[in-house]
Design a protein around this motif. Structure first.
Motif, short mmCIF file in Angstrom:
data_model
loop_
_atom_site.label_atom_id
_atom_site.label_comp_id
_atom_site.label_asym_id
_atom_site.label_seq_id
_atom_site.Cartn_x
_atom_site.Cartn_y
_atom_site.Cartn_z
N ASN A 139 0.83 -1.19 0.00
CA ASN A 139 0.00 0.00 0.00
C ASN A 139 0.88 1.26 0.00
O ASN A 139 1.48 1.60 1.01
N LYS A 140 0.94 1.94 -1.14
CA LYS A 140 1.80 3.13 -1.26
C LYS A 140 1.34 4.27 -0.36
O LYS A 140 2.16 5.05 0.13
N THR A 141 0.03 4.36 -0.15
CA THR A 141 -0.49 5.44 0.68
C THR A 141 -0.01 5.31 2.12
O THR A 141 0.41 6.29 2.74
N LEU A 142 -0.05 4.10 2.66
CA LEU A 142 0.34 3.86 4.06
C LEU A 142 1.83 3.59 4.22
O LEU A 142 2.38 3.83 5.29
N CYS A 143 2.47 3.10 3.17
CA CYS A 143 3.87 2.69 3.28
C CYS A 143 4.85 3.66 2.63
O CYS A 143 6.05 3.63 2.94
N GLY A 144 4.38 4.48 1.72
CA GLY A 144 5.27 5.34 0.97
C GLY A 144 5.74 4.65 -0.29
O GLY A 144 5.42 3.49 -0.55
N PRO A 145 6.54 5.34 -1.11
CA PRO A 145 7.02 4.76 -2.36
C PRO A 145 7.87 3.51 -2.11
O PRO A 145 8.66 3.48 -1.16
N PRO A 146 7.73 2.47 -2.92
CA PRO A 146 8.56 1.27 -2.76
C PRO A 146 9.99 1.54 -3.22
O PRO A 146 10.29 2.61 -3.75
N SER A 147 10.86 0.58 -3.00
CA SER A 147 12.26 0.71 -3.43
C SER A 147 12.31 0.94 -4.94
O SER A 147 11.54 0.34 -5.70
N GLU A 148 13.25 1.79 -5.38
CA GLU A 148 13.36 2.10 -6.79
C GLU A 148 13.86 0.92 -7.61
O GLU A 148 13.53 0.78 -8.78
N TYR A 149 14.68 0.06 -6.97
CA TYR A 149 15.25 -1.07 -7.70
C TYR A 149 14.87 -2.37 -7.01
O TYR A 149 14.94 -2.49 -5.79
N CYS A 150 14.41 -3.33 -7.78
CA CYS A 150 14.10 -4.64 -7.22
C CYS A 150 14.28 -5.70 -8.29
O CYS A 150 14.38 -5.40 -9.49
N LYS A 151 14.31 -6.96 -7.86
CA LYS A 151 14.47 -8.08 -8.79
C LYS A 151 13.34 -9.07 -8.56
O LYS A 151 13.16 -9.55 -7.43
N THR A 152 12.58 -9.35 -9.58
CA THR A 152 11.48 -10.29 -9.43
C THR A 152 11.97 -11.67 -9.02
O THR A 152 11.26 -12.42 -8.34
N SER A 153 13.20 -12.02 -9.40
CA SER A 153 13.75 -13.33 -9.03
C SER A 153 14.04 -13.42 -7.55
O SER A 153 14.23 -14.51 -7.01
N ASP A 154 14.11 -12.27 -6.87
CA ASP A 154 14.34 -12.24 -5.42
C ASP A 154 13.04 -12.14 -4.63
O ASP A 154 13.06 -12.15 -3.40
N SER A 155 11.92 -12.02 -5.30
CA SER A 155 10.67 -11.66 -4.66
C SER A 155 9.84 -12.87 -4.26
O SER A 155 10.16 -14.02 -4.60
N CYS A 156 8.75 -12.60 -3.58
CA CYS A 156 7.89 -13.64 -3.02
C CYS A 156 7.44 -14.66 -4.05
O CYS A 156 7.58 -15.87 -3.83
N SER A 157 6.93 -14.20 -5.18
CA SER A 157 6.37 -15.12 -6.17
C SER A 157 7.40 -16.12 -6.69
O SER A 157 7.06 -17.24 -7.07
N ALA A 158 8.66 -15.72 -6.70
CA ALA A 158 9.72 -16.60 -7.22
C ALA A 158 10.26 -17.55 -6.16
O ALA A 158 10.82 -18.60 -6.50
N LYS A 159 10.09 -17.22 -4.89
CA LYS A 159 10.76 -18.00 -3.85
C LYS A 159 9.84 -18.79 -2.93
O LYS A 159 10.25 -19.82 -2.38
N ILE A 160 8.60 -18.34 -2.74
CA ILE A 160 7.74 -19.04 -1.80
C ILE A 160 7.37 -20.42 -2.32
O ILE A 160 7.13 -20.61 -3.52
N ASP A 161 7.34 -21.40 -1.41
CA ASP A 161 7.02 -22.78 -1.78
C ASP A 161 6.13 -23.38 -0.69
O ASP A 161 6.61 -23.89 0.32
N PRO A 162 4.79 -23.29 -0.87
CA PRO A 162 3.87 -23.81 0.15
C PRO A 162 4.09 -25.28 0.49
O PRO A 162 3.74 -25.71 1.60
N SER A 163 4.67 -26.04 -0.43
CA SER A 163 4.93 -27.46 -0.12
C SER A 163 5.97 -27.61 0.98
O SER A 163 6.10 -28.68 1.57
N LYS A 164 6.71 -26.52 1.24
CA LYS A 164 7.73 -26.55 2.29
C LYS A 164 7.30 -25.85 3.57
O LYS A 164 8.10 -25.66 4.48
#
Length: 380
Positions: free
Chosen positions: A236-261
């Motif tokens: 939420n940008k309103t409550l949190c402020g602007p996100p980091s200017e640089y990020c990597k999708t390969s480092d993010s939740c969708s790429a790393k989370i594994d519910p089987s674990k």
């Protein structure tokens, strides 16, 4: 020798002594800085950066001396540590979250004080009882809220008779974009958050991985293994402020989370808040286990030992989350009895009292009693 000449000579000697003392003091600070830099392995990119940091270090040493002079009779000790070349603003930006008012809850939602105890022992601590994991280091990220929440979950899991397990703080930081629109609170990744919302995230996600399977990486300061995470889903940008200017999708939740674990059987069923009565909080701590808390940590940067009891500390302006593991009392050098909480921090084991600190109890000191919560786990 005429009296006036004697006085002039004495004045000159005094001035010379003062100059020598000042020179010696400057050399002494330089020597302390060199030993400090070597001791913690701090490296600078060039001479100019080193001199800039030495200037900050010197100012901090003067501040530490001032704090010790003010608080020595109160039993508080301040000392240079790994934060000694950082300004107050730099430290706040990298190790705290932006100051926010406490969330308020209806009294009906607070946990009823357990009646199992008929009296309150003088002291108690969950450390060494198989429900508190080792002290961690959040590094240069405002992720204390996730450490506080996850460590509370670790304690509750162990209290169910399960093996003490280090759970993934990084999963919560990466994946939790929860918000409480009514109270204008949100979890903001490296920019702060609230443990009660983190419990809700784990409940919605269906579980949490271990630290081994999903290791912490966002606070490593650009060193080896550092990850550059994109905002969590729902950020939420309103409550949190602007996100980091640089990020990597390969480092993010969708790429790393594994519910089987996800840890088998670990399911969140809810959470509880405990009101602000510190006697009730102590009783619940004893019966339930380590509790998540938030506070104003404005003067903790150079804390070394003793019962933290600053003269000025706004209890309605919170910027840090930690874990209460115990409580006790001790006699001060003035002969008074001071009650305290024992608190696990997330700034590494070399900070404070082996990674812990003690803070005055029964005063809501720095807002320590305003956000006391625990997760509730399904019993299977």
């Amino acid at each position: 020798m005429p009296l006036i000449e004697m006085l002039q000579v004495m004045d000159s000697l005094v001035l010379l002594c003062l100059l020598l003392i000042g020179t010696t003091g400057a050399i002494s600070v330089e020597e302390i800085f060199e030993k400090w830099q070597s001791g913690i392995g701090r490296e600078y990119s060039n001479h100019y950066e080193k001199m800039f940091r030495f200037g900050i270090f010197k100012k901090n040493m003067a501040m530490i001396d001032g704090l010790n002079e003010i608080y020595q009779e109160r039993g508080m000790v301040f000392k240079e540590n790994s934060f000694a070349d950082m300004t107050e603003k730099e430290f706040a930006a990298t190790h705290l979250f932006p100051r926010r008012s406490p969330a308020t809850f209806e009294s009906a939602s607070s946990h009823q004080t357990s009646q199992k105890l008929r009296y309150l022992p003088t002291s108690f601590d969950w450390k060494g009882k198989g429900v508190v994991t080792a002290v961690k280091d959040q590094g240069s990220a405002g992720t204390c809220w996730a450490f506080s929440a996850v460590q509370n979950i670790e304690g509750q899991w162990a209290k169910l008779g399960k093996p003490l397990t280090e759970l993934s703080v990084e999963q919560v930081v990466d994946c939790d974009g929860n918000k409480d629109a009514e109270k204008e609170k949100a979890d903001c990744g490296v920019f702060g958050g609230w443990p009660y919302l983190a419990y809700q995230y784990v409940q919605k996600a269906g579980g949490i991985q271990t630290e081994t399977d999903y290791p912490y990486c966002c606070g490593l300061g650009g060193g080896e293994g550092t990850c550059f995470v994109c905002p969590a889903p729902g950020y939420n940008k309103t409550l949190c402020g602007p996100p980091s200017e640089y990020c990597k999708t390969s480092d993010s939740c969708s790429a790393k989370i594994d519910p089987s674990k996800f840890v088998a059987g670990l399911k969140v069923s809810g959470w509880q808040w405990f009101g602000q009565n510190e006697t009730d909080i102590a009783i619940n701590l004893l019966n339930i286990g380590p509790l998540s808390v938030a506070m104003n940590a404005g003067m903790l940067q150079f804390y070394h030992s003793g019962i933290y009891d600053p003269l000025f500390c706004d209890p309605k302006s919170l910027d840090h989350a930690v874990l209460i593991t115990g409580y006790g009392e001790e006699k001060t050098i003035l002969g008074e009895t001071k009650k305290y909480w024992t608190v696990k921090n997330s700034w590494g084991k070399k900070w404070g009292e082996d990674g812990y600190f003690r803070i005055a109890r029964d005063k809501n000191k720095c807002g320590i009693a305003t956000q006391v919560t625990t997760v509730e786990l399904e019993i299977i």
